[in-house]
Enzyme design. Structure first.
Site, PDB file in Angstrom:
ATOM      1  N   GLY A  51       0.470  10.082   5.167  1.00  0.00           N
ATOM      2  CA  GLY A  51       0.045   9.353   3.978  1.00  0.00           C
ATOM      3  C   GLY A  51      -0.124   7.888   4.318  1.00  0.00           C
ATOM      4  O   GLY A  51       0.438   7.408   5.317  1.00  0.00           O
ATOM      5  N   GLN A  56      -0.440  -1.104   2.560  1.00  0.00           N
ATOM      6  CA  GLN A  56      -0.003  -1.053   3.964  1.00  0.00           C
ATOM      7  C   GLN A  56      -1.080  -1.572   4.916  1.00  0.00           C
ATOM      8  O   GLN A  56      -0.782  -1.851   6.079  1.00  0.00           O
ATOM      9  CB  GLN A  56       0.386   0.383   4.368  1.00  0.00           C
ATOM     10  N   CYS A  98       8.311   5.758   7.536  1.00  0.00           N
ATOM     11  CA  CYS A  98       7.219   4.972   6.969  1.00  0.00           C
ATOM     12  C   CYS A  98       6.527   4.226   8.097  1.00  0.00           C
ATOM     13  O   CYS A  98       7.202   3.647   8.951  1.00  0.00           O
ATOM     14  CB  CYS A  98       7.768   3.979   5.942  1.00  0.00           C
ATOM     15  N   LEU A  99       5.203   4.243   8.076  1.00  0.00           N
ATOM     16  CA  LEU A  99       4.448   3.565   9.141  1.00  0.00           C
ATOM     17  C   LEU A  99       4.700   2.059   9.112  1.00  0.00           C
ATOM     18  O   LEU A  99       4.449   1.394  10.118  1.00  0.00           O
ATOM     19  CB  LEU A  99       2.954   3.873   8.985  1.00  0.00           C
ATOM     20  N   HIS A 140       6.459   8.675  -2.363  1.00  0.00           N
ATOM     21  CA  HIS A 140       6.576   7.593  -1.378  1.00  0.00           C
ATOM     22  C   HIS A 140       5.350   6.672  -1.451  1.00  0.00           C
ATOM     23  O   HIS A 140       5.479   5.440  -1.401  1.00  0.00           O
ATOM     24  CB  HIS A 140       6.744   8.240   0.007  1.00  0.00           C
ATOM     25  N   GLU A 141       4.163   7.277  -1.589  1.00  0.00           N
ATOM     26  CA  GLU A 141       2.926   6.477  -1.634  1.00  0.00           C
ATOM     27  C   GLU A 141       2.794   5.703  -2.946  1.00  0.00           C
ATOM     28  O   GLU A 141       2.383   4.541  -2.936  1.00  0.00           O
ATOM     29  CB  GLU A 141       1.691   7.370  -1.418  1.00  0.00           C
ATOM     30  N   HIS A 144       4.750   2.625  -2.815  1.00  0.00           N
ATOM     31  CA  HIS A 144       4.094   1.524  -2.094  1.00  0.00           C
ATOM     32  C   HIS A 144       3.223   0.691  -3.034  1.00  0.00           C
ATOM     33  O   HIS A 144       3.113  -0.526  -2.865  1.00  0.00           O
ATOM     34  CB  HIS A 144       3.216   2.063  -0.963  1.00  0.00           C
TER      35      HIS A 144
HETATM   36  O1  GNR Z   1       3.833   9.602   7.903  1.00  0.00           O
HETATM   37  C1  GNR Z   1       4.698   9.570   7.021  1.00  0.00           C
HETATM   38  N1  GNR Z   1       5.636  10.558   6.952  1.00  0.00           N
HETATM   39  C2  GNR Z   1       6.503  10.697   5.896  1.00  0.00           C
HETATM   40  C3  GNR Z   1       7.584  11.543   6.077  1.00  0.00           C
HETATM   41  C4  GNR Z   1       8.481  11.759   5.048  1.00  0.00           C
HETATM   42  C5  GNR Z   1       8.288  11.133   3.836  1.00  0.00           C
HETATM   43  C6  GNR Z   1       7.218  10.264   3.652  1.00  0.00           C
HETATM   44  C7  GNR Z   1       6.334  10.063   4.681  1.00  0.00           C
HETATM   45  S1  GNR Z   1       4.971   9.001   4.430  1.00  0.00           S
HETATM   46  C8  GNR Z   1       4.732   8.442   6.064  1.00  0.00           C
HETATM   47  C9  GNR Z   1       3.501   7.561   6.162  1.00  0.00           C
HETATM   48  C10 GNR Z   1       3.687   6.333   5.307  1.00  0.00           C
HETATM   49  O2  GNR Z   1       4.362   5.396   5.629  1.00  0.00           O
HETATM   50  N2  GNR Z   1       3.102   6.350   4.146  1.00  0.00           N
HETATM   51  O3  GNR Z   1       3.260   5.314   3.310  1.00  0.00           O
HETATM   52 NI    NI Z   2       5.186   4.436   3.822  1.00  0.00          NI
END
Ligand code: GNR
Ligand code: NI
Length: 176
Positions: A51, A56, A98-99, A140-141, A144
């Site tokens: 995601g 980001q 999270c990236l 999670h997204e 953000h």
């Molecule tokens: O790549 C991602 N893996 C992930 C694993 C578990 C819960 C959420 C994520 S999202 C993350 C990519 C990211 O930072 N998206 O904002």
């Molecule tokens: Ni993230």
């Protein structure tokens, strides 16, 4: 090998743009979103991640891309102005990363199932019901878009440990 010009650099904590509230995509953003979405998908696949939210990559717009199966046959989802309209009382705990906090992971507890409303790239109203990893990822997204990171859902002690570890690792990386 030259770097792909479509790729966008992913911002890292403590970049303050990751803490801002993104604004809704409007009619006037159609061209920007059409240009941005494929670049976000390319950047997400390259990372690799499942995601990516526009903040980001420094764009404070309510735009998210997701693909849970980048290994397999790609199944990209682009969500414009996503809103969580229902969440289960049942919770689920999953390890998140999270990236924007590379190499850092923690268990996060969230609603196990969610329903989202959003617009697709054509501007059509859509709904999605998710459970499992997709439910986690979508929450999670959407976080953000509100300047919220997964570390905000864990204890202050764990959060501080993780943020110090990240700072140390990024500093070491800078010296490479
Ligand atoms: O790549 C991602 N893996 C992930 C694993 C578990 C819960 C959420 C994520 S999202 C993350 C990519 C990211 O930072 N998206 O904002
Ligand atoms: Ni993230």
């Amino acid at each position: 090998m030259p770097t792909d010009p479509t790729l966008l650099p992913i911002l890292l904590v403590p970049d303050l743009r990751l803490r801002a509230k993104a604004r809704p995509v409007g009619q006037g953003d159609a061209d920007a979103v059409r240009a941005l979405a494929p670049r976000m998908l390319a950047s997400m696949y390259k990372a690799p991640g499942i995601g990516l939210a526009a903040p980001q990559v420094g764009e404070l717009l309510r735009l998210v891309v997701v693909d849970l199966q980048p290994e397999d046959k790609p199944a990209p989802l682009v969500l414009v102005n996503p809103e969580i309209v229902a969440a289960s009382t049942e919770l689920a705990t999953r390890e998140e990363g999270c990236l924007s906090l590379p190499g850092q992971y923690a268990d996060v507890t969230r609603p196990a199932r969610v329903k989202l409303r959003y617009l697709d790239l054509e501007g059509a109203k859509r709904e999605i019901e998710a459970e499992g990893l997709l439910a986690t990822c979508l929450q999670h997204e959407v976080d953000h878009l509100n300047g919220v990171l997964f570390v905000d859902h864990i204890s202050a002690l764990k959060r501080n440990m993780l943020l110090r570890k990240l700072a140390k690792e990024l500093k070491a990386r800078g010296w490479e």
